[in-house]
Design a protein around this motif. Sequence first.
Motif, PDB file in Angstrom:
ATOM      1  N   GLU A  60       0.828  -1.214   0.000  1.00  0.00           N
ATOM      2  CA  GLU A  60       0.000   0.000   0.000  1.00  0.00           C
ATOM      3  C   GLU A  60       0.856   1.255   0.000  1.00  0.00           C
ATOM      4  O   GLU A  60       0.712   2.141   0.845  1.00  0.00           O
ATOM      5  CB  GLU A  60      -0.972  -0.023   1.178  1.00  0.00           C
ATOM      6  N   LEU A  61       1.795   1.295  -0.933  1.00  0.00           N
ATOM      7  CA  LEU A  61       2.675   2.452  -1.068  1.00  0.00           C
ATOM      8  C   LEU A  61       2.183   3.268  -2.266  1.00  0.00           C
ATOM      9  O   LEU A  61       2.325   2.840  -3.407  1.00  0.00           O
ATOM     10  CB  LEU A  61       4.123   1.980  -1.293  1.00  0.00           C
ATOM     11  N   PRO A  62       1.605   4.435  -1.999  1.00  0.00           N
ATOM     12  CA  PRO A  62       0.946   5.175  -3.088  1.00  0.00           C
ATOM     13  C   PRO A  62       1.922   5.963  -3.963  1.00  0.00           C
ATOM     14  O   PRO A  62       1.738   7.147  -4.225  1.00  0.00           O
ATOM     15  CB  PRO A  62       0.003   6.114  -2.331  1.00  0.00           C
ATOM     16  N   VAL A  63       2.937   5.282  -4.443  1.00  0.00           N
ATOM     17  CA  VAL A  63       3.933   5.911  -5.311  1.00  0.00           C
ATOM     18  C   VAL A  63       3.297   6.276  -6.652  1.00  0.00           C
ATOM     19  O   VAL A  63       2.519   5.500  -7.198  1.00  0.00           O
ATOM     20  CB  VAL A  63       5.075   4.894  -5.549  1.00  0.00           C
ATOM     21  N   ASN A  64       3.615   7.447  -7.167  1.00  0.00           N
ATOM     22  CA  ASN A  64       3.100   7.845  -8.484  1.00  0.00           C
ATOM     23  C   ASN A  64       4.219   7.822  -9.513  1.00  0.00           C
ATOM     24  O   ASN A  64       5.330   8.248  -9.228  1.00  0.00           O
ATOM     25  CB  ASN A  64       2.521   9.261  -8.420  1.00  0.00           C
ATOM     26  N   VAL A  65       3.907   7.339 -10.695  1.00  0.00           N
ATOM     27  CA  VAL A  65       4.905   7.307 -11.761  1.00  0.00           C
ATOM     28  C   VAL A  65       4.408   8.141 -12.933  1.00  0.00           C
ATOM     29  O   VAL A  65       3.354   7.846 -13.501  1.00  0.00           O
ATOM     30  CB  VAL A  65       5.172   5.868 -12.239  1.00  0.00           C
ATOM     31  N   ALA A  66       5.144   9.197 -13.232  1.00  0.00           N
ATOM     32  CA  ALA A  66       4.808  10.012 -14.403  1.00  0.00           C
ATOM     33  C   ALA A  66       5.634   9.504 -15.575  1.00  0.00           C
ATOM     34  O   ALA A  66       6.831   9.774 -15.662  1.00  0.00           O
ATOM     35  CB  ALA A  66       5.106  11.481 -14.123  1.00  0.00           C
ATOM     36  N   ILE A  67       5.032   8.719 -16.437  1.00  0.00           N
ATOM     37  CA  ILE A  67       5.752   8.176 -17.592  1.00  0.00           C
ATOM     38  C   ILE A  67       5.701   9.201 -18.724  1.00  0.00           C
ATOM     39  O   ILE A  67       4.616   9.568 -19.183  1.00  0.00           O
ATOM     40  CB  ILE A  67       5.121   6.846 -18.063  1.00  0.00           C
ATOM     41  N   LEU A  68       6.862   9.688 -19.116  1.00  0.00           N
ATOM     42  CA  LEU A  68       6.926  10.595 -20.258  1.00  0.00           C
ATOM     43  C   LEU A  68       7.085   9.704 -21.486  1.00  0.00           C
ATOM     44  O   LEU A  68       8.187   9.347 -21.881  1.00  0.00           O
ATOM     45  CB  LEU A  68       8.093  11.573 -20.110  1.00  0.00           C
ATOM     46  N   ASN A  69       5.948   9.322 -22.033  1.00  0.00           N
ATOM     47  CA  ASN A  69       5.905   8.262 -23.047  1.00  0.00           C
ATOM     48  C   ASN A  69       6.106   8.858 -24.438  1.00  0.00           C
ATOM     49  O   ASN A  69       5.191   9.433 -25.018  1.00  0.00           O
ATOM     50  CB  ASN A  69       4.558   7.542 -22.926  1.00  0.00           C
ATOM     51  N   ASN A  70       7.331   8.698 -24.948  1.00  0.00           N
ATOM     52  CA  ASN A  70       7.613   9.220 -26.298  1.00  0.00           C
ATOM     53  C   ASN A  70       7.789   8.094 -27.318  1.00  0.00           C
ATOM     54  O   ASN A  70       8.140   8.336 -28.463  1.00  0.00           O
ATOM     55  CB  ASN A  70       8.848  10.127 -26.281  1.00  0.00           C
ATOM     56  N   GLY A  71       7.571   6.876 -26.883  1.00  0.00           N
ATOM     57  CA  GLY A  71       7.671   5.764 -27.835  1.00  0.00           C
ATOM     58  C   GLY A  71       9.091   5.485 -28.301  1.00  0.00           C
ATOM     59  O   GLY A  71       9.307   4.773 -29.276  1.00  0.00           O
TER      60      GLY A  71
END
Lengths: 165, 556
Positions: B457-468
């Motif tokens: 229950e670790l509410p880590v957020n991941v902002a993926i800068l998805n450029n392919g």
Amino acid sequence: MRSTYSVLVENNPGVLARVAGLFSRRGYNIDSLSVSRTDDPTVSRMTIVVEGEKVVLEQVTKQLRKLVDVIRVRDITDEPHVDRELVLIKVNADSGTRGDIMQIVEIFRGRIVDVGEYTSIVEVTGDEGKINAIENALKPFGIIELVRTGKVAMQRGTRTVLVED
Amino acid sequence: MRSEDMLTGGQILVECLKNEGVDVIFGYPGGAVLPIYDALYDSDILHVLTRHEQAAAHAADGYARATGRPGVCMATSGPGATNLVTGIATAAMDSVPMVAITGQVPTTLIGKDAFQEADITGITMPITKHNYLVRDVNDLPRIVKEAFYIATTGRPGPVLIDIPRDVSAGKTEYRDPGPIGLRGYMPRLAGEPAKVAAAAKLIAQARRPLIYAGGGVINSGAAEYLRKLAETIMAPVAVTLMGIGCFPGDHPLFLGMLGMHGARYTNYAVNECDLLLAIGVRFDDRVTGKVDSFASHAKVIHIDIDPAEFGKNVPVDISIAGDVRTVLVDLIKNLTCNPDPAWQEKIARWKKEYPLDYSREGLRPQAVIRELSDMLQGRQYRVTTEVGQNQMWAAQHFCITRPRSFISSGGLGTMGYGFPAAIGVQVACPDELVFDIAGDGSIQMNIQELTTAVNYELPVNVAILNNGYLGMVRQWQELFYNRRYSQTELTNPDFVKVAEAFGAEGLRVEKSAEIRPALEQAIASSKPVFLDFIVEREENVMPIVPPGEAISRMLG
Ligand SMILES: Cc1ncc(C[n+]2csc(CCOP(=O)(O)OP(=O)(O)O)c2C)c(N)n1
């Protein structure tokens, strides 16, 4: 430049690998390395001869000091010191040449420590120049096998590299 | 010895860890560490079960960077131990205090190529500060004590303890090892007074001083003194990637990161300063560019805990070995400087002329970072990053105001670091907002850790800068390899569905207007969240110093 280091290390398993690994990882050139325990069984002494530019040699000392198992590092190149190497040379020798070989060995204050039908083993200690010289002198007879210990060195007089320094 | 006083090696290890104040271990079990895991069963140390040992090492590393306390990771022998290697090397390159514990085959089998035998002390010699193979259970208390001492003092770093199974299963009485006696290890704290005085004299003569500060400032807890120093002598402060957070990002003297992706004004300032105060840094090649041209008009003062850093890459005029904080406290006394007012003006002009800017069209990765940075100001937060463009944009555009809140793999540049590190950070800082800034390539290197985040229950957020793309490599191919995009285009899974499959939350963002609401939703969520930002595909990190060039010769 060529420098001679006197290094005291903990007599722990793996300490030689740590020191040798440091040299290979950083691309330093070891000319010779000799190691054995001292009068204190927990401490070993290494004599390391390294070839390199001044900045490289400075790094050698500093990186060696970083190793936890390294107790002392001293560059003794420019301090008055005695250095010695031991060499064993197996050389072709028959009744025709044995006399000449003995003469050469005499001049270098070496000893013949084994005599066979066709070979002799010569033992010499000395500094690097002397070892090189006898090697050259015996070459014409045909050197079959040669083993050198690498240099060991100690400062002259009261100067020391000791754990308590 | 009465048998009720006897403990197993595993139990003794747990005792020792408790004595060191360890409250969490990140790890993964296996046969060779069973006696240790059995002992942990009865202890109140939290064990976080990751899904890969590499992640355990990175999580311990993140925990350590966030708190300053040593991170502890554990793995079984052989493959478990070798899986830790990347994490240990990452910690070593960035001077992170870590203790890695590995199981080993029984002493009787060592050297026999036994099942799951790997010479992990041999393997990790060049990437640890020190390591141990425990041969006798009676040595365990001493070794554990030494390991923590070595990992946390001087220049911090990882220490590995390899424990054969018969040692962790062997029984003996627990005895306190007494004081530490390491003849070859005596870290020095205070700087030589004569050198400190000489440095003060050089500073007094400087007209265009500049501070170049790094991770050593954070490690020694010297941020406050760095600030005092900068304000006293009115010197602008450039930081390394590892130094981000050591000086407030919103301070008027702050110049941001220097080097390969440093701002133009920062690198120009380095190029023209007449005194470079290098503090807790190591003159990494990504910082210096072409060494001969680096700060070539400046006298250089170098302060660092590790004397081996002096003159390693760049010649220095005055080197002060010691703990950065202790040295700065000494240095700040009676300090004068008489900087040329034109110096500040010039830098201010450069700042105006060459800001770190980007296009506002479409969804730009920099906009995501700026928006997140704005939203987090005034809150308790920590940011980790992966490696690549995402990392450099985060370094350029995130305003970090306090130490230990920007956490990134600098020295080794380890893709897959940020997410497990964020897990470690969230364990260390349960009440803070934790974001991992990621690339679509990097996140897939340890994506399995989403399970760990969900389980604990670790509410880590991941902002993926998805450029392919493997963006940073693609950028180099664009600039230096004629746009031949060899093996850098990615075909990705649906990250939203991936998140959901793991029991986390997923959000996709395709327009810049959606950035803020999505970030708000992630912040409000009590679950781990993957934010899949579909960003402009061929955006580049600018400026960039081409490899081997002087840092004043940037592109872009
Ligand atoms: C473990 C590892 N393998 C390879 C690399 C080389 N590398 C550096 S940046 C990069 C691309 C990263 O791509 P991505 O995670 O998508 O991030 P982006 O650059 O697109 O932001 C690669 C492959 C690395 N740093 N680490």
